[in-house]
Design a protein around this motif. Structure first.
Motif, PDB file in Angstrom:
ATOM      1  N   SER A  76       0.831  -1.205   0.000  1.00 22.90           N
ATOM      2  CA  SER A  76       0.000   0.000   0.000  1.00 22.90           C
ATOM      3  C   SER A  76       0.870   1.261   0.000  1.00 22.90           C
ATOM      4  O   SER A  76       0.572   2.240  -0.696  1.00 22.90           O
ATOM      5  CB  SER A  76      -0.914   0.001   1.231  1.00 22.90           C
ATOM      6  OG  SER A  76      -1.618   1.215   1.337  1.00 22.90           O
ATOM      7  N   LEU A  77       1.973   1.237   0.770  1.00 23.58           N
ATOM      8  CA  LEU A  77       2.872   2.386   0.828  1.00 23.58           C
ATOM      9  C   LEU A  77       3.449   2.686  -0.548  1.00 23.58           C
ATOM     10  O   LEU A  77       3.491   3.838  -0.994  1.00 23.58           O
ATOM     11  CB  LEU A  77       3.998   2.116   1.828  1.00 23.58           C
ATOM     12  CG  LEU A  77       5.067   3.200   1.974  1.00 23.58           C
ATOM     13  CD1 LEU A  77       4.476   4.460   2.595  1.00 23.58           C
ATOM     14  CD2 LEU A  77       6.244   2.702   2.805  1.00 23.58           C
ATOM     15  N   VAL A  78       3.895   1.645  -1.243  1.00 25.09           N
ATOM     16  CA  VAL A  78       4.531   1.835  -2.542  1.00 25.09           C
ATOM     17  C   VAL A  78       3.510   2.192  -3.614  1.00 25.09           C
ATOM     18  O   VAL A  78       3.715   3.111  -4.414  1.00 25.09           O
ATOM     19  CB  VAL A  78       5.320   0.566  -2.936  1.00 25.09           C
ATOM     20  CG1 VAL A  78       5.783   0.646  -4.382  1.00 25.09           C
ATOM     21  CG2 VAL A  78       6.514   0.384  -2.017  1.00 25.09           C
ATOM     22  N   ARG A  79       2.385   1.454  -3.636  1.00 19.65           N
ATOM     23  CA  ARG A  79       1.417   1.645  -4.718  1.00 19.65           C
ATOM     24  C   ARG A  79       0.601   2.925  -4.557  1.00 19.65           C
ATOM     25  O   ARG A  79       0.376   3.649  -5.534  1.00 19.65           O
ATOM     26  CB  ARG A  79       0.476   0.439  -4.773  1.00 19.65           C
ATOM     27  CG  ARG A  79       1.125  -0.830  -5.282  1.00 19.65           C
ATOM     28  CD  ARG A  79       1.493  -0.727  -6.759  1.00 19.65           C
ATOM     29  NE  ARG A  79       0.342  -0.449  -7.586  1.00 19.65           N
ATOM     30  CZ  ARG A  79      -0.461  -1.388  -8.079  1.00 19.65           C
ATOM     31  NH1 ARG A  79      -0.214  -2.659  -7.825  1.00 19.65           N
ATOM     32  NH2 ARG A  79      -1.492  -1.075  -8.818  1.00 19.65           N
ATOM     33  N   GLU A  80       0.118   3.210  -3.345  1.00 22.75           N
ATOM     34  CA  GLU A  80      -0.807   4.319  -3.151  1.00 22.75           C
ATOM     35  C   GLU A  80      -0.120   5.589  -2.658  1.00 22.75           C
ATOM     36  O   GLU A  80      -0.415   6.684  -3.147  1.00 22.75           O
ATOM     37  CB  GLU A  80      -1.909   3.901  -2.174  1.00 22.75           C
ATOM     38  CG  GLU A  80      -2.785   2.766  -2.705  1.00 22.75           C
ATOM     39  CD  GLU A  80      -3.968   2.470  -1.800  1.00 22.75           C
ATOM     40  OE1 GLU A  80      -4.023   3.015  -0.689  1.00 22.75           O
ATOM     41  OE2 GLU A  80      -4.844   1.691  -2.225  1.00 22.75           O
ATOM     42  N   GLU A  81       0.768   5.467  -1.686  1.00 23.05           N
ATOM     43  CA  GLU A  81       1.395   6.661  -1.118  1.00 23.05           C
ATOM     44  C   GLU A  81       2.490   7.210  -2.033  1.00 23.05           C
ATOM     45  O   GLU A  81       2.616   8.425  -2.183  1.00 23.05           O
ATOM     46  CB  GLU A  81       1.999   6.341   0.253  1.00 23.05           C
ATOM     47  CG  GLU A  81       1.006   5.764   1.249  1.00 23.05           C
ATOM     48  CD  GLU A  81      -0.106   6.736   1.583  1.00 23.05           C
ATOM     49  OE1 GLU A  81       0.167   7.953   1.607  1.00 23.05           O
ATOM     50  OE2 GLU A  81      -1.247   6.285   1.801  1.00 23.05           O
TER      51      GLU A  81
ATOM     52  N   GLU B 111       2.912   6.076  -5.289  1.00 25.43           N
ATOM     53  CA  GLU B 111       2.447   5.938  -6.674  1.00 25.43           C
ATOM     54  C   GLU B 111       3.448   5.165  -7.533  1.00 25.43           C
ATOM     55  O   GLU B 111       3.780   5.554  -8.652  1.00 25.43           O
ATOM     56  CB  GLU B 111       2.170   7.320  -7.278  1.00 25.43           C
ATOM     57  CG  GLU B 111       1.087   8.090  -6.527  1.00 25.43           C
ATOM     58  CD  GLU B 111       0.811   9.454  -7.143  1.00 25.43           C
ATOM     59  OE1 GLU B 111       1.613   9.889  -7.993  1.00 25.43           O
ATOM     60  OE2 GLU B 111      -0.202  10.063  -6.782  1.00 25.43           O
ATOM     61  N   ALA B 112       3.916   4.050  -6.993  1.00 31.82           N
ATOM     62  CA  ALA B 112       4.868   3.207  -7.702  1.00 31.82           C
ATOM     63  C   ALA B 112       4.156   1.952  -8.196  1.00 31.82           C
ATOM     64  O   ALA B 112       2.945   1.777  -8.020  1.00 31.82           O
ATOM     65  CB  ALA B 112       6.045   2.850  -6.795  1.00 31.82           C
TER      66      ALA B 112
ATOM     67  N   LEU C 150       6.463  -3.744  -9.801  1.00 32.87           N
ATOM     68  CA  LEU C 150       7.888  -3.975 -10.025  1.00 32.87           C
ATOM     69  C   LEU C 150       8.713  -3.218  -8.987  1.00 32.87           C
ATOM     70  O   LEU C 150       9.676  -3.757  -8.434  1.00 32.87           O
ATOM     71  CB  LEU C 150       8.271  -3.531 -11.434  1.00 32.87           C
ATOM     72  CG  LEU C 150       9.756  -3.630 -11.797  1.00 32.87           C
ATOM     73  CD1 LEU C 150      10.226  -5.077 -11.709  1.00 32.87           C
ATOM     74  CD2 LEU C 150      10.004  -3.067 -13.186  1.00 32.87           C
ATOM     75  N   GLU C 151       8.326  -1.982  -8.699  1.00 31.40           N
ATOM     76  CA  GLU C 151       9.071  -1.185  -7.716  1.00 31.40           C
ATOM     77  C   GLU C 151       8.864  -1.722  -6.303  1.00 31.40           C
ATOM     78  O   GLU C 151       9.761  -1.608  -5.451  1.00 31.40           O
ATOM     79  CB  GLU C 151       8.653   0.279  -7.820  1.00 31.40           C
ATOM     80  CG  GLU C 151       9.213   0.938  -9.073  1.00 31.40           C
ATOM     81  CD  GLU C 151       8.546   2.262  -9.397  1.00 31.40           C
ATOM     82  OE1 GLU C 151       9.264   3.210  -9.765  1.00 31.40           O
ATOM     83  OE2 GLU C 151       7.304   2.350  -9.303  1.00 31.40           O
ATOM     84  N   PHE C 152       7.712  -2.327  -6.036  1.00 31.48           N
ATOM     85  CA  PHE C 152       7.529  -3.015  -4.753  1.00 31.48           C
ATOM     86  C   PHE C 152       8.479  -4.211  -4.667  1.00 31.48           C
ATOM     87  O   PHE C 152       9.087  -4.461  -3.621  1.00 31.48           O
ATOM     88  CB  PHE C 152       6.083  -3.481  -4.605  1.00 31.48           C
ATOM     89  CG  PHE C 152       5.850  -4.341  -3.384  1.00 31.48           C
ATOM     90  CD1 PHE C 152       5.966  -3.821  -2.114  1.00 31.48           C
ATOM     91  CD2 PHE C 152       5.520  -5.686  -3.520  1.00 31.48           C
ATOM     92  CE1 PHE C 152       5.751  -4.609  -0.991  1.00 31.48           C
ATOM     93  CE2 PHE C 152       5.305  -6.483  -2.417  1.00 31.48           C
ATOM     94  CZ  PHE C 152       5.424  -5.945  -1.145  1.00 31.48           C
ATOM     95  N   GLY C 153       8.598  -4.953  -5.764  1.00 30.34           N
ATOM     96  CA  GLY C 153       9.544  -6.057  -5.781  1.00 30.34           C
ATOM     97  C   GLY C 153      10.964  -5.581  -5.540  1.00 30.34           C
ATOM     98  O   GLY C 153      11.743  -6.233  -4.838  1.00 30.34           O
ATOM     99  N   VAL C 154      11.322  -4.413  -6.116  1.00 32.21           N
ATOM    100  CA  VAL C 154      12.649  -3.841  -5.889  1.00 32.21           C
ATOM    101  C   VAL C 154      12.828  -3.492  -4.411  1.00 32.21           C
ATOM    102  O   VAL C 154      13.901  -3.713  -3.830  1.00 32.21           O
ATOM    103  CB  VAL C 154      12.854  -2.594  -6.778  1.00 32.21           C
ATOM    104  CG1 VAL C 154      14.157  -1.879  -6.406  1.00 32.21           C
ATOM    105  CG2 VAL C 154      12.871  -2.992  -8.239  1.00 32.21           C
ATOM    106  N   LEU C 155      11.783  -2.949  -3.779  1.00 29.27           N
ATOM    107  CA  LEU C 155      11.847  -2.622  -2.359  1.00 29.27           C
ATOM    108  C   LEU C 155      12.168  -3.855  -1.520  1.00 29.27           C
ATOM    109  O   LEU C 155      13.057  -3.825  -0.660  1.00 29.27           O
ATOM    110  CB  LEU C 155      10.514  -2.015  -1.902  1.00 29.27           C
ATOM    111  CG  LEU C 155      10.376  -1.722  -0.397  1.00 29.27           C
ATOM    112  CD1 LEU C 155      11.228  -0.521  -0.018  1.00 29.27           C
ATOM    113  CD2 LEU C 155       8.922  -1.480  -0.013  1.00 29.27           C
TER     114      LEU C 155
ATOM    115  N   MET D  89       9.711  10.143  -0.800  1.00 27.12           N
ATOM    116  CA  MET D  89      10.258   9.721  -2.085  1.00 27.12           C
ATOM    117  C   MET D  89      10.644   8.249  -2.049  1.00 27.12           C
ATOM    118  O   MET D  89      11.061   7.730  -1.011  1.00 27.12           O
ATOM    119  CB  MET D  89      11.485  10.569  -2.449  1.00 27.12           C
ATOM    120  CG  MET D  89      11.143  12.021  -2.770  1.00 27.12           C
ATOM    121  SD  MET D  89      12.611  13.037  -3.095  1.00 27.12           S
ATOM    122  CE  MET D  89      13.238  13.231  -1.422  1.00 27.12           C
ATOM    123  N   LEU D  90      10.533   7.609  -3.213  1.00 26.92           N
ATOM    124  CA  LEU D  90      10.780   6.179  -3.287  1.00 26.92           C
ATOM    125  C   LEU D  90      12.225   5.826  -2.964  1.00 26.92           C
ATOM    126  O   LEU D  90      12.486   4.833  -2.292  1.00 26.92           O
ATOM    127  CB  LEU D  90      10.400   5.667  -4.686  1.00 26.92           C
ATOM    128  CG  LEU D  90      10.421   4.149  -4.887  1.00 26.92           C
ATOM    129  CD1 LEU D  90       9.436   3.460  -3.960  1.00 26.92           C
ATOM    130  CD2 LEU D  90      10.114   3.797  -6.336  1.00 26.92           C
TER     131      LEU D  90
END
Length: 416
Positions: free
Chosen positions: A246-251, A253-254, A257-262, A307-308
């Motif tokens: 939720s943090l990556v996708r909604e807060e 806006e990633a 794939l970027e969640f997987g990177v996290l 920021m991401l």
């Protein structure tokens, strides 16, 4: 490095370690796939947290039974049977894309994993000398944490494959990921099948009969000291894994794939922590306390990150600090308990971690869904996701105060 060479010199230990590394890779891929699948079906952080809860609930309900089974049955056959069982479970998960089906098999999968891990942990002392147990256990822990970045990266790549959601697979999200996970269990089973037979008990009959009395672990001072750190690590992991999507996708806006990177960066940090902890000297419990403090502070900072790339930096530090806290705590338990206490201590250790992780994941997801944006000191407006992560970080920092030095063994560390 002599301890490392001695441990890796054992052929059966190498087989088990390689099998754990391969199946751990598949297991992390499947964990991310389960979380993503629950999100796609429901768009709810509570549902994502429920995946971790149902995967970990069997540890709370049946951990004692699993420990007794692993002590009485031949450990090699127990591990072989549960690997084959898990192969079948993950193979059928993507066949029905409904939440009840996902939850059902997530629960059964973890029940089998609890039995496997009990047998594996009991087998390690048969595969390594007593003086080398800290190294052996660190390698086993590394086989799990070390596969996180590869598993996350593989999950992210597999979601981009053109055939992954085409044709018959379109109605079976992430099926390719689950089926590759099934193959990793097959590899592990084949390696375990080549191991020599292992004993049924780790010690005397009295030791075996006491293995399930987890309440007795609270009477061991060192266990009472290490447990807050173990629970804190699980609390931080549960909150981050439940709300990270939720943090990556909604807060931020990633993307997925970027969640997987996290998650991959978290795994790289965990790997760095495994290297760092072997080079640290000084009191083990002091290292555990510092790791817990650092982990909590980083979760709190990540909750406020705008920021991401800052979130990525926090994930690396979080993985490092969590691994330092967990590994130094495990080593303190190994060096500060006798043979009769050690099995009981680690049964409680794994139980606390799984229960705390499951409760944290469920609680964080539910509260994050329920809370609206909150204004704090007229300075920040925090969403439910950010607020829960901030509170989790503060709670982890506070828990570090409970990690106090005790008299006796297990107080000094050092490299290999």
């Amino acid at each position: 490095m002599s301890a490392l060479r001695r441990v890796l010199g054992g052929q059966d230990f190498r087989r088990l370690l390689i099998g754990q590394g391969v199946s751990g890779l598949g297991d992390w891929m499947a964990t991310f796939a389960l979380m993503a699948l629950a999100w796609e079906v429901t768009s709810s952080t509570s549902a994502v947290g429920g995946i971790l809860t149902l995967r970990l609930l069997p540890a709370a309900l049946g951990g004692t039974v699993a420990a007794r089974v692993s002590l009485r049955w031949d450990r090699r056959r127990t591990m072989l049977a549960t690997d084959l069982l898990r192969l079948g479970i993950v193979a059928i998960i993507p066949l029905i894309a409904q939440l009840w089906w996902i939850y059902l098999w997530a629960f059964v999968l973890e029940a089998a994993s609890v039995i496997f891990l009990s047998a594996r942990d009991a087998a390690v002392p048969e595969l390594a000398d007593a003086d080398d147990l800290p190294t052996a256990n660190s390698l086993m822990l590394g086989s799990s944490f070390g596969s996180i970045p590869v598993g996350a990266g593989a999950f992210a790549v597999l979601t981009l494959l053109p055939f992954a959601d085409a044709g018959w697979l379109a109605s079976r999200p992430h099926a390719v990921v689950f089926w590759i996970d099934a193959l990793t269990y097959l590899v592990s089973a084949l390696l375990i099948a080549r191991m020599a037979p292992l004993g049924r008990t780790a010690g005397s009959p009295s030791t075996v009969s006491d293995a399930g009395r987890l309440r007795d672990a609270a009477r061991i001072p060192l266990v009472r000291t290490v447990m807050p750190a173990a629970a804190a690590v699980a609390l931080g992991l549960g909150a981050l894994f439940s709300l990270g999507l939720s943090l990556v996708r909604e807060e931020l806006e990633a993307s997925d794939l970027e969640f997987g990177v996290l998650i991959a960066i978290f795994g790289v940090g965990a790997g760095a922590g495994l290297i760092l902890v072997t080079r640290l000297s000084g009191p083990l419990l002091g290292t555990t306390r510092l790791g817990t403090l650092g982990m909590g502070a980083l979760v709190a900072c990540m909750s406020l990150s705008p920021m991401l790339w800052l979130t990525y930096l926090g994930a690396f530090g979080f993985g490092l600090a969590a691994t330092v806290a967990l590994t130094s705590g495990m080593t303190a338990l190994q060096s500060g308990t006798d043979d009769a206490e050690r099995g009981l201590a680690f049964a409680a250790f794994h139980m606390v971690i799984r229960m705390a992780l499951g409760l944290s994941a469920a609680g964080a997801g539910a509260v994050g869904d329920a809370l609206d944006a909150v204004r704090i000191f007229d300075a920040w407006t925090l969403s439910g996701t950010r607020l829960v992560l901030l509170a989790s970080g503060i709670l982890v920092v506070a828990s570090a105060a409970a990690v106090r030095s005790t008299s006796g063994a297990g107080q000094s560390g050092g490299g290999q």
